[in-house]
Design an enzyme around this catalytic site. Structure first.
Site, PDB file in Angstrom:
ATOM      1  N   SER A 295      39.519  63.110  64.822  1.00  0.00           N
ATOM      2  CA  SER A 295      39.989  63.959  63.729  1.00  0.00           C
ATOM      3  C   SER A 295      40.339  65.308  64.334  1.00  0.00           C
ATOM      4  CB  SER A 295      38.860  64.148  62.708  1.00  0.00           C
ATOM      5  OG  SER A 295      39.163  65.213  61.817  1.00  0.00           O
TER       6      SER A 295
ATOM      7  N   TYR B 131      30.160  65.409  60.295  1.00  0.00           N
ATOM      8  CA  TYR B 131      31.493  64.826  60.522  1.00  0.00           C
ATOM      9  C   TYR B 131      32.119  65.451  61.771  1.00  0.00           C
ATOM     10  CZ  TYR B 131      36.150  63.020  59.399  1.00  0.00           C
ATOM     11  OH  TYR B 131      37.353  62.358  59.450  1.00  0.00           O
TER      12      TYR B 131
HETATM   13  N1  LIG Z   1      41.950  60.793  55.790  1.00  0.00           N
HETATM   14  C1  LIG Z   1      41.825  61.830  56.575  1.00  0.00           C
HETATM   15  O1  LIG Z   1      42.131  62.984  56.188  1.00  0.00           O
HETATM   16  C2  LIG Z   1      41.337  61.674  57.977  1.00  0.00           C
HETATM   17  C3  LIG Z   1      41.500  62.761  58.849  1.00  0.00           C
HETATM   18  C4  LIG Z   1      41.038  62.664  60.144  1.00  0.00           C
HETATM   19  C5  LIG Z   1      40.418  61.508  60.578  1.00  0.00           C
HETATM   20  N2  LIG Z   1      40.258  60.465  59.723  1.00  0.00           N
HETATM   21  C6  LIG Z   1      39.559  59.282  60.218  1.00  0.00           C
HETATM   22  O2  LIG Z   1      40.393  58.158  60.118  1.00  0.00           O
HETATM   23  C7  LIG Z   1      39.609  57.000  59.893  1.00  0.00           C
HETATM   24  C8  LIG Z   1      40.139  56.255  58.661  1.00  0.00           C
HETATM   25  O3  LIG Z   1      40.032  57.125  57.538  1.00  0.00           O
HETATM   26  P1  LIG Z   1      40.789  56.831  56.174  1.00  0.00           P
HETATM   27  O4  LIG Z   1      41.236  58.121  55.662  1.00  0.00           O
HETATM   28  O5  LIG Z   1      41.754  55.732  56.386  1.00  0.00           O
HETATM   29  O6  LIG Z   1      39.544  56.362  55.285  1.00  0.00           O
HETATM   30  P2  LIG Z   1      39.420  55.216  54.148  1.00  0.00           P
HETATM   31  O7  LIG Z   1      38.191  55.549  53.408  1.00  0.00           O
HETATM   32  O8  LIG Z   1      40.698  55.075  53.421  1.00  0.00           O
HETATM   33  O9  LIG Z   1      39.183  53.888  55.027  1.00  0.00           O
HETATM   34  C9  LIG Z   1      38.016  53.722  55.791  1.00  0.00           C
HETATM   35  C10 LIG Z   1      37.672  52.242  55.837  1.00  0.00           C
HETATM   36  O10 LIG Z   1      36.495  52.109  56.669  1.00  0.00           O
HETATM   37  C11 LIG Z   1      35.657  51.139  56.068  1.00  0.00           C
HETATM   38  N3  LIG Z   1      34.265  51.338  56.506  1.00  0.00           N
HETATM   39  C12 LIG Z   1      33.409  52.337  56.143  1.00  0.00           C
HETATM   40  N4  LIG Z   1      32.221  52.149  56.739  1.00  0.00           N
HETATM   41  C13 LIG Z   1      32.321  51.015  57.491  1.00  0.00           C
HETATM   42  C14 LIG Z   1      31.433  50.300  58.342  1.00  0.00           C
HETATM   43  N5  LIG Z   1      30.166  50.701  58.519  1.00  0.00           N
HETATM   44  N6  LIG Z   1      31.883  49.190  58.959  1.00  0.00           N
HETATM   45  C15 LIG Z   1      33.153  48.765  58.765  1.00  0.00           C
HETATM   46  N7  LIG Z   1      34.033  49.374  57.967  1.00  0.00           N
HETATM   47  C16 LIG Z   1      33.628  50.494  57.337  1.00  0.00           C
HETATM   48  C17 LIG Z   1      35.828  51.342  54.560  1.00  0.00           C
HETATM   49  O11 LIG Z   1      35.433  50.191  53.830  1.00  0.00           O
HETATM   50  C18 LIG Z   1      37.324  51.630  54.468  1.00  0.00           C
HETATM   51  O12 LIG Z   1      38.064  50.454  54.255  1.00  0.00           O
HETATM   52  C19 LIG Z   1      38.165  57.478  59.734  1.00  0.00           C
HETATM   53  O13 LIG Z   1      37.496  57.336  60.971  1.00  0.00           O
HETATM   54  C20 LIG Z   1      38.327  58.936  59.381  1.00  0.00           C
HETATM   55  O14 LIG Z   1      37.210  59.717  59.731  1.00  0.00           O
HETATM   56  C21 LIG Z   1      40.715  60.524  58.426  1.00  0.00           C
END
Ligand SMILES: NC(=O)c1ccc[n+]([C@@H]2O[C@H](COP(=O)([O-])OP(=O)(O)OC[C@H]3O[C@@H](n4cnc5c(N)ncnc54)[C@H](O)[C@@H]3O)[C@@H](O)[C@H]2O)c1
Length: 240
Positions: free
Chosen positions: A137, A150
């Site tokens: 991130s 986080y």
């Molecule tokens: N959305 C943002 O702004 C953002 C920014 C920077 C980084 N990220 C990172 O990108 C990645 C994806 O985020 P997103 O926005 O797509 O989130 P999201 O919530 O849309 O998707 C995350 C997925 O991970 C799954 N998950 C959660 N815990 C789990 C576990 N223990 N085992 C297996 N699956 C699990 C959930 O069921 C979900 O389907 C994450 O690592 C997040 O930290 C997101």
């Protein structure tokens, strides 16, 4: 950025950035295994996209081993891992409970470690390289004081990526991270979306497909000399 003939595991592939990546990969010729904790959504998504699904908790070592084994059983090999499973967890340093701290680090940091470990082992066995892309991130590059667990977990992912990328460079197993800004996905509460929108120099939030495009580049042979890198996809946020 063609992925024809390649096979991939996408953890967290049922939603958000993982889902956009799964769509991109399939469109560009890869076979995809969606590995997610959410059984219902994961199964439904896989059916819709023409992917396979394996229910996986990335914090559970046995689950992660089985995720890799099942993928190899079904597809014959593993070329790409995208470690996108992750959770949020608000709280500054004095308010952060130990439970939330442990949970966030377990999923976002230890989960990435376990998935990298077993995917890279498999790639080593195959002997023809591979590509791992970890979801860090921009808050692994700069801080967000209101989410200390986080920030710490994502900073860990950035340095884990450097360590894994350099230790397996000679085997042509490339390990990179993407560092998204705030992306419009179910992970980010509406209030946070409003708060952060204007803080990005581009004056908007990112979309999941914009991160998926960079992941696709890193997964493909177009990124053949890129390893150990953490690439910001943040509309300029960390450049300020
Ligand atoms: N959305 C943002 O702004 C953002 C920014 C920077 C980084 N990220 C990172 O990108 C990645 C994806 O985020 P997103 O926005 O797509 O989130 P999201 O919530 O849309 O998707 C995350 C997925 O991970 C799954 N998950 C959660 N815990 C789990 C576990 N223990 N085992 C297996 N699956 C699990 C959930 O069921 C979900 O389907 C994450 O690592 C997040 O930290 C997101």
């Amino acid at each position: 950025m063609n992925l024809q003939g390649m096979t991939a595991i996408i953890t967290g592939g049922a939603s958000g950035i993982g889902l956009a990546t799964a769509k991109n990969f399939i469109k560009n010729g890869a076979k995809v295994m969606i590995a997610d904790l959410n059984h219902e959504l994961g199964k439904k998504t896989a059916q819709l996209l023409g992917a396979l699904f394996v229910q996986t908790d990335v914090t559970n070592e046995q689950d992660v081993k089985q995720m890799v084994q099942y993928t190899v059983e079904m597809f014959g090999k593993l070329d790409i891992l995208v470690a996108s499973a992750g959770i949020g967890g608000p709280g500054n340093i004095v308010d952060q409970s130990l439970d939330v701290w442990k949970k966030v680090n377990d999923v976002n940091y230890t989960g990435v470690f376990l998935c990298n470990k077993y995917a890279i082992k498999q790639m080593q066995k195959q002997g023809h390289g591979g590509s791992v892309i970890n979801l860090a991130s921009m808050f692994g590059l700069v801080a967000t004081p209101s989410s200390v667990a986080y920030s710490a977990s994502k900073g860990g992912v950035v340095n884990l990526t450097r360590a894994a990328g350099t230790s397996h460079a000679k085997e042509n197993i490339r390990v990179n991270a993407v560092c998204p800004g705030v992306i419009e996905t179910p992970l980010v509460p509406e209030e946070a979306q409003r708060l952060f929108k204007d803080r990005h120099p581009m004056g908007r939030l990112g979309q999941a497909y914009e991160v998926a495009n960079v992941i696709q580049f890193l997964a493909s042979d177009a990124a053949s000399f890129v390893t150990g890198a953490s690439i910001a996809v943040d509309g300029g946020y960390t450049a300020l």
